[in-house]
Design an enzyme around this catalytic site. Sequence first.
Site, mmCIF file in Angstrom:
data_model
loop_
_atom_site.group_PDB
_atom_site.id
_atom_site.type_symbol
_atom_site.label_atom_id
_atom_site.label_comp_id
_atom_site.label_asym_id
_atom_site.label_seq_id
_atom_site.Cartn_x
_atom_site.Cartn_y
_atom_site.Cartn_z
ATOM 1 N N ARG A 170 0.742 -1.458 0.698
ATOM 2 C CA ARG A 170 -0.025 -0.313 0.090
ATOM 3 C C ARG A 170 0.379 1.129 0.321
ATOM 4 O O ARG A 170 0.561 2.540 0.630
ATOM 5 C CB ARG A 170 -0.639 -0.021 1.350
ATOM 6 C CG ARG A 170 -2.271 -0.682 1.155
ATOM 7 C CD ARG A 170 -3.338 -0.609 0.324
ATOM 8 N NE ARG A 170 -4.064 -1.740 0.275
ATOM 9 C CZ ARG A 170 -4.405 -3.211 0.336
ATOM 10 N NH1 ARG A 170 -3.485 -3.722 -0.458
ATOM 11 N NH2 ARG A 170 -5.344 -3.500 -0.149
ATOM 12 N N SER A 243 -10.888 -0.126 3.578
ATOM 13 C CA SER A 243 -10.126 -0.531 4.625
ATOM 14 C C SER A 243 -9.854 0.860 4.812
ATOM 15 O O SER A 243 -8.399 1.459 3.782
ATOM 16 C CB SER A 243 -8.293 -1.325 4.301
ATOM 17 O OG SER A 243 -8.757 -2.547 3.760
ATOM 18 N N GLU A 339 -4.761 4.771 6.039
ATOM 19 C CA GLU A 339 -4.698 3.783 4.740
ATOM 20 C C GLU A 339 -4.940 5.267 3.642
ATOM 21 O O GLU A 339 -4.624 5.937 3.204
ATOM 22 C CB GLU A 339 -5.390 3.420 4.107
ATOM 23 C CG GLU A 339 -4.340 1.907 3.250
ATOM 24 C CD GLU A 339 -4.399 2.808 1.908
ATOM 25 O OE1 GLU A 339 -3.726 3.082 1.180
ATOM 26 O OE2 GLU A 339 -5.850 2.452 1.327
HETATM 27 N N1 EPU Z 1 -10.697 -10.476 10.530
HETATM 28 C C1 EPU Z 1 -11.611 -9.770 11.967
HETATM 29 N N2 EPU Z 1 -12.868 -9.242 12.420
HETATM 30 C C2 EPU Z 1 -12.206 -8.343 11.223
HETATM 31 C C3 EPU Z 1 -11.395 -8.054 10.241
HETATM 32 C C4 EPU Z 1 -10.962 -9.141 9.570
HETATM 33 O O1 EPU Z 1 -11.227 -10.945 12.828
HETATM 34 O O2 EPU Z 1 -13.940 -7.707 11.593
HETATM 35 C C5 EPU Z 1 -9.483 -11.084 10.121
HETATM 36 C C6 EPU Z 1 -10.853 -12.442 8.451
HETATM 37 O O3 EPU Z 1 -10.827 -13.283 9.692
HETATM 38 C C7 EPU Z 1 -8.897 -12.766 8.844
HETATM 39 C C8 EPU Z 1 -8.029 -11.816 8.840
HETATM 40 O O4 EPU Z 1 -8.535 -10.489 9.413
HETATM 41 O O5 EPU Z 1 -8.512 -13.841 9.490
HETATM 42 C C9 EPU Z 1 -7.985 -10.877 7.268
HETATM 43 O O6 EPU Z 1 -9.274 -10.305 7.051
HETATM 44 P P1 EPU Z 1 -9.266 -10.168 6.051
HETATM 45 O O7 EPU Z 1 -9.401 -11.385 5.126
HETATM 46 O O8 EPU Z 1 -11.021 -10.083 5.255
HETATM 47 O O9 EPU Z 1 -8.454 -9.064 4.819
HETATM 48 P P2 EPU Z 1 -7.400 -7.573 6.017
HETATM 49 O O10 EPU Z 1 -6.441 -8.195 5.682
HETATM 50 O O11 EPU Z 1 -8.594 -7.419 6.897
HETATM 51 C C10 EPU Z 1 -6.439 -7.140 3.294
HETATM 52 C C11 EPU Z 1 -6.747 -6.155 2.686
HETATM 53 C C12 EPU Z 1 -8.469 -5.709 2.414
HETATM 54 C C13 EPU Z 1 -8.481 -6.878 0.957
HETATM 55 C C14 EPU Z 1 -7.734 -8.369 1.860
HETATM 56 C C15 EPU Z 1 -8.264 -9.523 1.031
HETATM 57 C C16 EPU Z 1 -5.463 -3.627 3.352
HETATM 58 C C17 EPU Z 1 -4.978 -2.593 4.693
HETATM 59 N N3 EPU Z 1 -6.647 -4.383 3.653
HETATM 60 O O12 EPU Z 1 -7.427 -6.662 4.696
HETATM 61 O O13 EPU Z 1 -7.757 -4.777 0.979
HETATM 62 O O14 EPU Z 1 -9.010 -7.046 -0.007
HETATM 63 O O15 EPU Z 1 -6.898 -8.013 2.565
HETATM 64 O O16 EPU Z 1 -6.261 -9.152 0.158
HETATM 65 O O17 EPU Z 1 -4.189 -4.320 3.264
HETATM 66 C C18 EPU Z 1 -8.274 -1.858 1.151
HETATM 67 O O18 EPU Z 1 -7.314 -2.313 1.169
HETATM 68 O O19 EPU Z 1 -9.275 -0.844 0.776
HETATM 69 C C19 EPU Z 1 -8.945 -3.289 1.346
HETATM 70 C C20 EPU Z 1 -10.030 -3.560 1.360
#
Ligand code: EPU
Length: 343
Positions: A170, A243, A339
């Site tokens: 990012r 995010s 972000e």
């Molecule tokens: N999780 C929770 N509670 C929550 C949210 C997440 O426990 O409320 C846990 C999930 O269960 C999972 C882990 O955290 O084990 C990761 O969650 P998720 O797969 O939804 O992905 P993320 O790390 O929260 C990142 C990106 C997203 C992207 C997803 C999928 C960043 C800042 N965000 O989110 O990007 O879509 O991975 O690759 O890196 C964005 O940049 O705007 C964005 C949406």
Amino acid sequence: MSLSDPSLLVPDYSLRAHNTFGFDARARWFCRIESSDQFSAVLRDARVAGLPHLLLGGGSNVVFTRDFDGVAMLVALAGKRLVREDDQARYVEAAAGENWHAFVAWTLANGLPGLENLALIPGTVGAAPIQNIGAYGLEMAERFALLRAVELATGATVELDAAQCRFGYRDSFFKREGRDRFAITSVTFRLPKAWTPRAEYADIARALEAGAADASPQAIFDAVVAVRRAKLPDPAVLGNAGSFFKNPVVDAATFETLRAREPQVVSYPQADGRVKLAAGWLIDRCGWKGRAMGAAAVHERQALVLVNRGGATGAQVLALAQAIQDDVRERFGIRLEPEPVVV
Ligand code: EPU
């Protein structure tokens, strides 16, 4: 429209339709840029001389905390084409104002796979390199060939390759040394001919009906769209900027201390020995999911996304973000970095 056309610049213009949080900030001047010459034409205009400028694409990564006392330039350059191909790859160029998701759909419809994991990301092609958009096992940087930009101070056209863009998680040159200096006009992607599915991400593997190993580009695209629709709010319905925080990367010792206390912590080991943590998990663990401060709220299905339930201001969303940051720091000793760009 001639370059000196005074109607290019519109005074006192609401940016509400140009930011996905739906904040009702106003710009002192606004213009819609449809050709790269217009950047310098606008910046030479005496009415806006010396004022700050702000480039807007889809407005999906910006938080307005007040009116913008400068010139907001909506990048609306259009066009996309297959530029060339060699034995290894096809090169596709898209103008900065093209909608990202429509562009990804167009590549698939034209038999040019490689970007399908990045389906449904809000925003424009020109904004994609700035924060090196990424999702579901793929970062834009892996498909990037070069970009063209106008240097705003001189009006010169420049071409930057991946090394010059200094992509990180990012992150890029455009968020650091290059900040506010360039208007990206087009991006060229390198799509390898040897295509293999990227379906390791658990949510995607689950959503694929057929086995992940022989999934088609279209099946991956459909799975990504389905997962995003299930988890992430549609900005057209509920204002948000995706995010709100980056996933923090901590050193191994910090991680071990945290894991001793929180054995369930979600983590991703990095190549350099550090560990990336899921900020959404940390925020969720602090009990913030679904909580609101006025009309600013934490999304019910993904704690990493802050939403405008209707009528929230940028300042209110930032106050909520600050409360979350304070809580996560107090509880886990971890600093969350926002972000989106705050104006
Ligand atoms: N999780 C929770 N509670 C929550 C949210 C997440 O426990 O409320 C846990 C999930 O269960 C999972 C882990 O955290 O084990 C990761 O969650 P998720 O797969 O939804 O992905 P993320 O790390 O929260 C990142 C990106 C997203 C992207 C997803 C999928 C960043 C800042 N965000 O989110 O990007 O879509 O991975 O690759 O890196 C964005 O940049 O705007 C964005 C949406």
